[in-house]
Design an enzyme around this catalytic site. Structure first.
Site, PDB file in Angstrom:
ATOM      1  NE  ARG A 120      -4.228  -1.545   0.382  1.00  0.00           N
ATOM      2  CZ  ARG A 120      -4.331  -2.669  -0.346  1.00  0.00           C
ATOM      3  NH1 ARG A 120      -3.388  -2.998  -1.197  1.00  0.00           N
ATOM      4  NH2 ARG A 120      -5.392  -3.428  -0.237  1.00  0.00           N
ATOM      5  CG  HIS A 145      -3.330  -0.772  -6.508  1.00  0.00           C
ATOM      6  ND1 HIS A 145      -3.605  -0.128  -5.325  1.00  0.00           N
ATOM      7  CD2 HIS A 145      -3.283  -2.089  -6.191  1.00  0.00           C
ATOM      8  CE1 HIS A 145      -3.729  -1.010  -4.341  1.00  0.00           C
ATOM      9  NE2 HIS A 145      -3.527  -2.209  -4.847  1.00  0.00           N
ATOM     10  CD  GLU A 173      -2.979   3.267  -5.126  1.00  0.00           C
ATOM     11  OE1 GLU A 173      -3.959   2.564  -5.392  1.00  0.00           O
ATOM     12  OE2 GLU A 173      -1.946   2.828  -4.613  1.00  0.00           O
TER      13      GLU A 173
HETATM   14  C1  GLV Z   1      -4.849  -5.284  -3.665  1.00  0.00           C
HETATM   15  O1  GLV Z   1      -4.326  -4.268  -3.455  1.00  0.00           O
HETATM   16  C2  GLV Z   1      -5.145  -6.269  -2.664  1.00  0.00           C
HETATM   17  O2  GLV Z   1      -5.042  -5.977  -1.474  1.00  0.00           O
HETATM   18  O3  GLV Z   1      -5.541  -7.378  -3.060  1.00  0.00           O
END
Ligand code: GLV
Length: 324
Positions: free
Chosen positions: A239, A287, A268
């Site tokens: 993250r 992401h 984001e």
């Molecule tokens: C994506 O960011 C997840 O946590 O699967």
């Protein structure tokens, strides 16, 4: 009693909708754009089960506007978007999508490792810009990945899948840091446990793969980047908030580290004026850790199954540990 209602806040495969519709009424936010918060809140008045992605916060505001809600399924493994105590107070269960995305995320992490080390994205820009000359090869050199040292921060299932690729595919020396030692993984993959400072000092590649918690918030800050080798490469697919992004930008500009591969950001989508966009020594992805056709389908289906099970009063495998 009428049928329960499930709201899916993101476009998913028709097969997932068909499955849900066998048991419940189902409505989908079938739009490229994220659902606006006020639209979601308005929808929640008669929703029993909700399927979302991590960009949506399940907070007191949402919960107070969800009088019938019994279950929220996060189409992700990370669930830092959940206010767990508020959900528990209201007896609402949370589920996520563990296991099925580990290999896809580990593959993407390796894509970042290889593209930063061998400058893949930068060289692609270079060729397209018609800059390729026979004489300048040396300036285009990257660094090796094979036989180097990788330090993995966070040895969960994804960390383990990364370690396996590093050890078996690239003959790398792997060390890891985790809250708890994983002796069986150490033995199985021949990897070593080390303190955070040692990992930062000795690794050629530092891979951050830890959930976002109070303890991991800005785990990578000025000191940590200064401690890394100046030839070191930093990879983050966890993250964005696990990193102080300004400290990272400073480290990339000052040469405290060589490069970074990032799938996640403090904000984001990334803001237009983010200085990362002007740096050549970063590879930036929107992401996409688990974003393959197969895995995203499996994740959506897993969420649908979990929601239906909870609504039918059956046992669910993928309840988030805090709700067990
Ligand atoms: C994506 O960011 C997840 O946590 O699967």
């Amino acid at each position: 009693m009428g049928r329960s209602k499930v709201f899916v806040a993101k476009s998913v495969s028709d097969r997932v909708i068909e499955y849900i519709s066998k048991y419940c009424d189902c409505e989908v936010w079938d739009n490229e754009k994220s659902i606006p918060r006020d639209v979601l809140i308005e929808k929640m008045k008669d929703v029993d089960g909700l399927i979302i992605t991590p960009g949506i916060k399940v907070d007191k505001e949402l919960l107070n506007n969800s009088p019938k809600l019994k279950v929220v399924s996060n189409m992700a493994v990370g669930y830092d978007n959940f206010d767990i105590s508020a959900m528990k107070e209201k007896g609402i269960i949370g589920t996520n999508t563990p296991n099925i995305l580990d290999d896809s995320v580990a593959d993407l992490i390796f894509a970042l490792v290889l593209s930063t080390a061998r400058r893949v994205a930068e060289m692609d820009r270079y060729v397209r810009a018609n800059k390729w000359k026979a004489s300048d090869e040396k300036e285009l050199f990257g660094i090796d990945v094979h036989h180097k040292t990788m330090g993995i921060i966070g040895m969960g299932r994804i960390g383990e899948a990364v370690a396996k690729r590093a050890r078996l595919g690239f003959d790398m020396n792997v060390m890891y840091y985790n809250r708890h030692r994983k002796l069986e993984v150490e033995e199985k993959l021949d990897i070593k446990y080390a303190g955070l400072e040692t990992i930062l000092k000795k690794s050629d590649f530092v891979v951050l793969m830890t959930p976002l918690t109070k303890e991991t918030y800005r785990l990578m800050d000025h000191h940590e980047f200064e401690t890394m080798k100046d030839t070191g490469i930093f990879i983050n697919a966890s993250r964005g908030q696990t990193v102080n992004e300004m400290a990272l930008i400073g480290a990339l500009k000052n040469g405290d580290i060589r490069a970074a591969g990032l799938d996640v950001f403090e904000n984001e989508p990334i803001k237009k004026d983010n200085p990362l966009l002007d740096l050549e020594n970063v590879v930036l992805l929107p992401h996409l850790g688990s974003a393959t056709e197969e895995t995203r389908f499996n994740m959506a289906m897993m969420c649908a199954e979990s929601v239906i099970k909870v609504l039918q009063g059956e046992e669910v495998k993928n309840i988030i540990p805090e709700f067990k």
